[in-house]
Design an enzyme around this catalytic site. Structure first.
Site, PDB file in Angstrom:
ATOM      1  CB  ALA A  66      -0.883  -0.013   1.240  1.00  0.00           C
ATOM      2  N   GLY A 111       0.358  -5.063   0.776  1.00  0.00           N
ATOM      3  CA  GLY A 111      -0.814  -5.115  -0.107  1.00  0.00           C
ATOM      4  C   GLY A 111      -0.521  -5.806  -1.428  1.00  0.00           C
ATOM      5  CD  GLU A 114      -2.530  -7.625   2.818  1.00  0.00           C
ATOM      6  OE1 GLU A 114      -2.199  -6.476   2.454  1.00  0.00           O
ATOM      7  OE2 GLU A 114      -3.106  -7.846   3.892  1.00  0.00           O
ATOM      8  CD  GLU A 134       1.276  -5.684   5.706  1.00  0.00           C
ATOM      9  OE1 GLU A 134       2.060  -6.579   6.068  1.00  0.00           O
ATOM     10  OE2 GLU A 134       0.526  -5.798   4.729  1.00  0.00           O
TER      11      GLU A 134
HETATM   12  N1  COA Z   1       4.594   3.167  -0.679  1.00  0.00           N
HETATM   13  C1  COA Z   1       5.018   4.333  -1.213  1.00  0.00           C
HETATM   14  N2  COA Z   1       6.174   4.458  -1.861  1.00  0.00           N
HETATM   15  C2  COA Z   1       6.955   3.352  -1.974  1.00  0.00           C
HETATM   16  C3  COA Z   1       6.591   2.117  -1.435  1.00  0.00           C
HETATM   17  C4  COA Z   1       5.355   2.051  -0.768  1.00  0.00           C
HETATM   18  N3  COA Z   1       4.878   0.897  -0.251  1.00  0.00           N
HETATM   19  N4  COA Z   1       7.568   1.223  -1.704  1.00  0.00           N
HETATM   20  C5  COA Z   1       8.506   1.883  -2.396  1.00  0.00           C
HETATM   21  N5  COA Z   1       8.141   3.170  -2.558  1.00  0.00           N
HETATM   22  C6  COA Z   1       8.868   4.227  -3.259  1.00  0.00           C
HETATM   23  C7  COA Z   1      10.072   4.729  -2.448  1.00  0.00           C
HETATM   24  O1  COA Z   1       9.654   5.666  -1.472  1.00  0.00           O
HETATM   25  C8  COA Z   1      10.914   5.334  -3.532  1.00  0.00           C
HETATM   26  O2  COA Z   1      10.354   6.556  -3.909  1.00  0.00           O
HETATM   27  P1  COA Z   1      11.298   7.890  -4.091  1.00  0.00           P
HETATM   28  O3  COA Z   1      12.231   7.499  -5.213  1.00  0.00           O
HETATM   29  O4  COA Z   1      10.327   8.952  -4.447  1.00  0.00           O
HETATM   30  O5  COA Z   1      12.012   8.055  -2.780  1.00  0.00           O
HETATM   31  C9  COA Z   1      10.696   4.391  -4.712  1.00  0.00           C
HETATM   32  O6  COA Z   1       9.468   3.714  -4.439  1.00  0.00           O
HETATM   33  C10 COA Z   1      11.769   3.335  -4.859  1.00  0.00           C
HETATM   34  O7  COA Z   1      11.895   2.644  -3.629  1.00  0.00           O
HETATM   35  P2  COA Z   1      13.283   2.440  -2.854  1.00  0.00           P
HETATM   36  O8  COA Z   1      12.968   2.213  -1.417  1.00  0.00           O
HETATM   37  O9  COA Z   1      14.225   3.548  -3.179  1.00  0.00           O
HETATM   38  O10 COA Z   1      13.814   1.102  -3.554  1.00  0.00           O
HETATM   39  P3  COA Z   1      14.802   0.035  -2.912  1.00  0.00           P
HETATM   40  O11 COA Z   1      15.165  -0.881  -4.035  1.00  0.00           O
HETATM   41  O12 COA Z   1      15.900   0.690  -2.164  1.00  0.00           O
HETATM   42  O13 COA Z   1      13.927  -0.781  -1.851  1.00  0.00           O
HETATM   43  C11 COA Z   1      11.935  -1.948  -1.076  1.00  0.00           C
HETATM   44  C12 COA Z   1      12.839  -1.570  -2.266  1.00  0.00           C
HETATM   45  C13 COA Z   1      10.726  -2.654  -1.631  1.00  0.00           C
HETATM   46  C14 COA Z   1      12.718  -2.884  -0.126  1.00  0.00           C
HETATM   47  C15 COA Z   1      11.566  -0.664  -0.299  1.00  0.00           C
HETATM   48  O14 COA Z   1      11.059   0.276  -1.243  1.00  0.00           O
HETATM   49  C16 COA Z   1      10.495  -0.883   0.742  1.00  0.00           C
HETATM   50  O15 COA Z   1      10.794  -1.417   1.808  1.00  0.00           O
HETATM   51  N6  COA Z   1       9.227  -0.448   0.460  1.00  0.00           N
HETATM   52  C17 COA Z   1       8.159  -0.530   1.396  1.00  0.00           C
HETATM   53  C18 COA Z   1       7.637  -1.940   1.509  1.00  0.00           C
HETATM   54  C19 COA Z   1       6.513  -2.019   2.533  1.00  0.00           C
HETATM   55  O16 COA Z   1       6.706  -1.814   3.723  1.00  0.00           O
HETATM   56  N7  COA Z   1       5.307  -2.342   2.050  1.00  0.00           N
HETATM   57  C20 COA Z   1       4.139  -2.501   2.888  1.00  0.00           C
HETATM   58  C21 COA Z   1       3.400  -1.236   2.995  1.00  0.00           C
HETATM   59  S1  COA Z   1       2.006  -1.428   4.068  1.00  0.00           S
END
Ligand code: COA
Length: 260
Positions: A66, A111, A114, A134
């Protein structure tokens, strides 16, 4: 239909929906969820479409969860409403009477995992990573993760994923039954299309009623589920396609199903 956050394509009997926010790793904001609702409602109503494929744009993510920016703004009331709304989109995907194949082309987190679990089956590219992170954010799964994950992989492994927030590899997801197959990333859509073609060759109503029996039967006692199966079996036997399918077998030819 025009969309801002997803792509919608139709080739013959297969519709492909691609979540298209690659700069945010295809994170699900509410606008995207509403576009998914519109796309899958259209697929449900379109008799020409028999199978849908769902994937994410780019090589890195199916859906990284999400949208955390949106989530950070919710209060008690709005978060409850947001969760109900999102859940109803996943319910639509799960229960629309046509198979949806999740093509997991990278991160499927929160999400995203999910959403994939609400699909009828899941195929993963070798680079896929799945998880329910989460609790790291001080929240819990809200699009069905606490319910669909234990049903798919069993309570113990579901608890481990939901409580540790660990990401698992595509291979591990395959080992525990969370994804059906792992294929090289560049073969992902081709493999999903092969599976879709096999389903499309079968009788549409028989496919639909089989999905109904499995989906609803999972929520029933065994005896109730068997009763549902017998009832749907009876309905199948009243279709033109049952006459055609059995006749074609006896005449040693391919069946020509009409969905009637
Ligand atoms: N919501 C909003 N933005 C997200 C996102 C999310 N769930 N997941 C990634 N992004 C965005 C990042 O903020 C970043 O945006 P920016 O370039 O404007 O800063 C872009 O996507 C790229 O992500 P980044 O974190 O730089 O890539 P990465 O390869 O270093 O890491 C992940 C990848 C997936 C490990 C990391 O993005 C992450 O942990 N995301 C969240 C996952 C999460 O907790 N999901 C559950 C949400 S309830």
């Amino acid at each position: 239909m025009t969309f801002q956050n997803i792509k919608f394509e139709k080739h013959g009997r297969i519709a492909t929906v691609t979540i298209n926010r690659p700069d945010k790793l295809n994170a699900l904001n509410m606008a995207t969820m509403e576009e998914l609702r519109s796309a899958f409602s259209a697929i449900k109503e379109d008799a020409e479409v028999r199978v849908a494929l769902l994937t994410g744009e780019g090589q890195k993510a199916f859906v990284a969860g999400a949208d955390i920016g949106e989530l950070s703004k919710h209060n008690t009331i709005s978060a409850k409403e947001y969760t109900h709304k999102g859940q109803s989109v996943l319910d639509l995907i799960e229960d629309m009477g046509k198979p949806v194949i999740a093509c997991i082309n990278g991160f499927a987190l929160g999400g995203g995992c999910e959403l994939a679990m609400a699909c009828t089956m899941r195929i993963a590219g070798e680079n896929a990573k799945l998880g329910q992170p989460e609790v790291k954010l001080g929240i819990m799964a809200g699009y069905g993760g606490t319910q669909r994950l234990p049903r798919l992989v069993g309570k113990g492994l579901a608890m481990q994923m939901l409580l540790t927030a660990d990401m698992i590899t595509a291979q591990e997801a395959h080992r525990i039954g969370l994804v059906n197959e792992v294929v090289p990333q560049d073969q992902l859509m081709k493999r999903a299309e092969e599976i879709a073609a096999k389903i499309i060759a079968n009788a549409p109503l028989a496919v639909q009623y089989t999905m109904e029996a499995v989906n609803h039967g999972m929520e029933m006692t065994l005896q109730e589920g068997l009763y549902l199966e017998a009832t749907l079996f009876g309905i199948c036997c009243s279709t033109d396609d049952k006459n055609e399918g059995t006749k074609a077998f006896l005449e040693k030819r391919a069946a020509n199903f009409t969905g009637k």
